[in-house]
Design a protein around this motif. Sequence first.
Motif, short mmCIF file in Angstrom:
data_model
loop_
_atom_site.label_atom_id
_atom_site.label_comp_id
_atom_site.label_asym_id
_atom_site.label_seq_id
_atom_site.Cartn_x
_atom_site.Cartn_y
_atom_site.Cartn_z
N GLN A 1 0.81 -1.22 0.00
CA GLN A 1 0.00 0.00 0.00
C GLN A 1 0.85 1.27 0.00
OE1 GLN A 1 0.37 -2.23 2.35
NE2 GLN A 1 0.05 -1.43 4.44
N ALA A 2 2.15 1.11 0.24
CA ALA A 2 3.04 2.28 0.27
C ALA A 2 3.60 2.63 -1.11
CB ALA A 2 4.20 2.02 1.24
N ILE A 3 3.31 1.79 -2.11
CA ILE A 3 3.90 2.01 -3.44
C ILE A 3 3.53 3.37 -4.03
CG2 ILE A 3 3.88 1.21 -5.85
CD1 ILE A 3 3.77 -1.65 -4.82
N PRO A 4 2.26 3.79 -4.03
CA PRO A 4 1.94 5.12 -4.60
C PRO A 4 2.70 6.25 -3.92
CG PRO A 4 -0.07 3.85 -4.24
CD PRO A 4 1.04 3.10 -3.56
N HIS A 5 2.83 6.15 -2.61
CA HIS A 5 3.55 7.19 -1.86
C HIS A 5 5.05 7.17 -2.20
CE1 HIS A 5 -0.08 7.71 0.60
NE2 HIS A 5 -0.14 6.38 0.64
N ALA A 6 5.58 5.97 -2.39
CA ALA A 6 6.99 5.84 -2.75
C ALA A 6 7.26 6.40 -4.15
CB ALA A 6 7.43 4.38 -2.67
N LEU A 7 6.35 6.10 -5.07
CA LEU A 7 6.50 6.62 -6.44
C LEU A 7 6.49 8.15 -6.45
CD1 LEU A 7 4.20 4.15 -8.43
CD2 LEU A 7 6.69 4.40 -8.67
N LYS A 8 5.60 8.72 -5.65
CA LYS A 8 5.52 10.18 -5.57
C LYS A 8 6.83 10.76 -5.02
CE LYS A 8 2.74 13.89 -3.56
NZ LYS A 8 1.56 14.22 -2.70
N ALA A 9 7.37 10.11 -3.99
CA ALA A 9 8.62 10.60 -3.39
C ALA A 9 9.79 10.48 -4.36
CB ALA A 9 8.91 9.81 -2.11
N ILE A 10 9.83 9.39 -5.11
CA ILE A 10 10.93 9.18 -6.06
C ILE A 10 10.86 10.21 -7.19
CG2 ILE A 10 11.87 7.60 -7.79
CD1 ILE A 10 10.99 5.29 -5.94
N HIS A 11 9.67 10.45 -7.71
CA HIS A 11 9.52 11.40 -8.82
C HIS A 11 9.87 12.83 -8.42
CE1 HIS A 11 6.66 8.37 -10.92
NE2 HIS A 11 7.84 8.36 -11.53
N SER A 12 9.61 13.16 -7.15
CA SER A 12 9.87 14.54 -6.68
C SER A 12 11.23 14.69 -6.00
CB SER A 12 8.76 14.97 -5.71
OG SER A 12 8.72 14.11 -4.58
N SER A 13 12.04 13.64 -6.05
CA SER A 13 13.32 13.66 -5.33
C SER A 13 14.42 14.45 -6.05
CB SER A 13 13.81 12.23 -5.10
OG SER A 13 14.12 11.60 -6.34
N GLY A 14 14.25 14.64 -7.35
CA GLY A 14 15.30 15.30 -8.12
C GLY A 14 16.46 14.39 -8.46
N LEU A 15 16.30 13.08 -8.27
CA LEU A 15 17.37 12.12 -8.56
C LEU A 15 17.37 11.66 -10.01
CD1 LEU A 15 17.11 9.91 -5.32
CD2 LEU A 15 18.87 11.60 -5.87
N ASN A 16 16.43 12.17 -10.78
CA ASN A 16 16.35 11.83 -12.20
C ASN A 16 16.12 10.33 -12.41
OD1 ASN A 16 16.39 12.39 -14.97
ND2 ASN A 16 18.60 11.99 -15.13
N LEU A 17 15.19 9.77 -11.61
CA LEU A 17 14.88 8.35 -11.68
C LEU A 17 13.48 8.15 -12.26
CD1 LEU A 17 16.19 7.22 -8.17
CD2 LEU A 17 17.39 7.09 -10.37
N ASN A 18 13.34 7.07 -13.04
CA ASN A 18 12.06 6.77 -13.68
C ASN A 18 11.68 5.31 -13.40
OD1 ASN A 18 9.76 7.02 -15.27
ND2 ASN A 18 10.86 6.51 -17.17
N PRO A 19 11.10 5.03 -12.22
CA PRO A 19 10.80 3.64 -11.83
C PRO A 19 9.65 3.04 -12.65
CG PRO A 19 9.92 5.18 -10.22
CD PRO A 19 10.73 6.00 -11.17
N GLN A 20 9.74 1.74 -12.88
CA GLN A 20 8.69 0.99 -13.57
C GLN A 20 8.11 -0.05 -12.60
OE1 GLN A 20 7.85 1.88 -16.72
NE2 GLN A 20 9.47 3.45 -16.58
N GLN A 21 6.78 -0.05 -12.46
CA GLN A 21 6.14 -0.95 -11.50
C GLN A 21 5.73 -2.27 -12.14
OE1 GLN A 21 2.79 0.77 -9.47
NE2 GLN A 21 2.30 -1.12 -8.33
N ASP A 22 5.97 -3.35 -11.40
CA ASP A 22 5.53 -4.69 -11.80
C ASP A 22 5.02 -5.38 -10.54
OD1 ASP A 22 5.00 -7.12 -12.91
OD2 ASP A 22 7.10 -7.65 -13.30
N GLY A 23 3.70 -5.30 -10.31
CA GLY A 23 3.13 -5.86 -9.09
C GLY A 23 3.58 -5.07 -7.87
N THR A 24 4.20 -5.76 -6.93
CA THR A 24 4.69 -5.09 -5.71
C THR A 24 6.17 -4.72 -5.82
OG1 THR A 24 5.21 -7.24 -4.71
CG2 THR A 24 3.02 -6.31 -4.26
N THR A 25 6.68 -4.72 -7.03
CA THR A 25 8.10 -4.44 -7.25
C THR A 25 8.28 -3.25 -8.18
OG1 THR A 25 8.63 -6.79 -6.99
CG2 THR A 25 10.30 -5.40 -8.01
#
Length: 254
Positions: free
Chosen positions: A145-169
Amino acid sequence: MGTRILQRVIAPALINSFKPYRHNVTQVKERVVCLNTALNKSIIRTYAKSKDRGKDKKDKGLKVQVDPMLMSELIPVDKMKERCIATIDRMKEDYAKNLSLRSTTGSIESLIVKFEGKDHELQELAQIIRKNPKTMVINFASFPQAIPHALKAIHSSGLNLNPQQDGTTLYVPVPKVTKEHREALAKNAKALYIKCRDALKDVQNDFIKKAKKHTSVSEDLVFSVTKQIIAFCDEYQSKAKNIYETKHNELVGK
């Protein structure tokens, strides 16, 4: 009779003819005296300025000698040293963990995620693995359930990361090191250095306050210990600055 006439006419004329010369001589003497006085005054002022400047340079160049035995009369020197060392070590750890050009794993692990009304580091919510030099894997099996919150944090981190979700990973491609990325890391390095420098100043101020609380000792002792505390903490500030400059040059490619 003729002699008396000559005395009455010629003598006053001769006397009057010499008066201007006496007046001029007096004026010349007065001017010479005034000129000498002015020169003497200006010379004295010049010497005074030169002497003062030399004294200022001499005082400025003096280095305060730190005497731990003397400082221990007013403050716990060992505790002050421990706090300074701990502050420097914390800065080193932050540099090693968050400012590596070869890996962004450390930055991801300590990324703050707001979840269920609280702030959590990402590593508290997921298992983070470096699958290969180009990919990181973040497993949220324990807290999906923390995945949406984690994606938001990663996108706004300024680390220039583009994560791809596959289930819980989440699969996170590690970006190439660009000039912009180097500059961003260098900026973060400076921020961490300033944080360390300010923390060392806090240590300095804390122990100066402790020294000044001793009212039963001489003012000279308090003054001397205060100067030594400043010199002691300045040494650690210099160490922190050297660490920062080395890291900065590494990050920008100098």
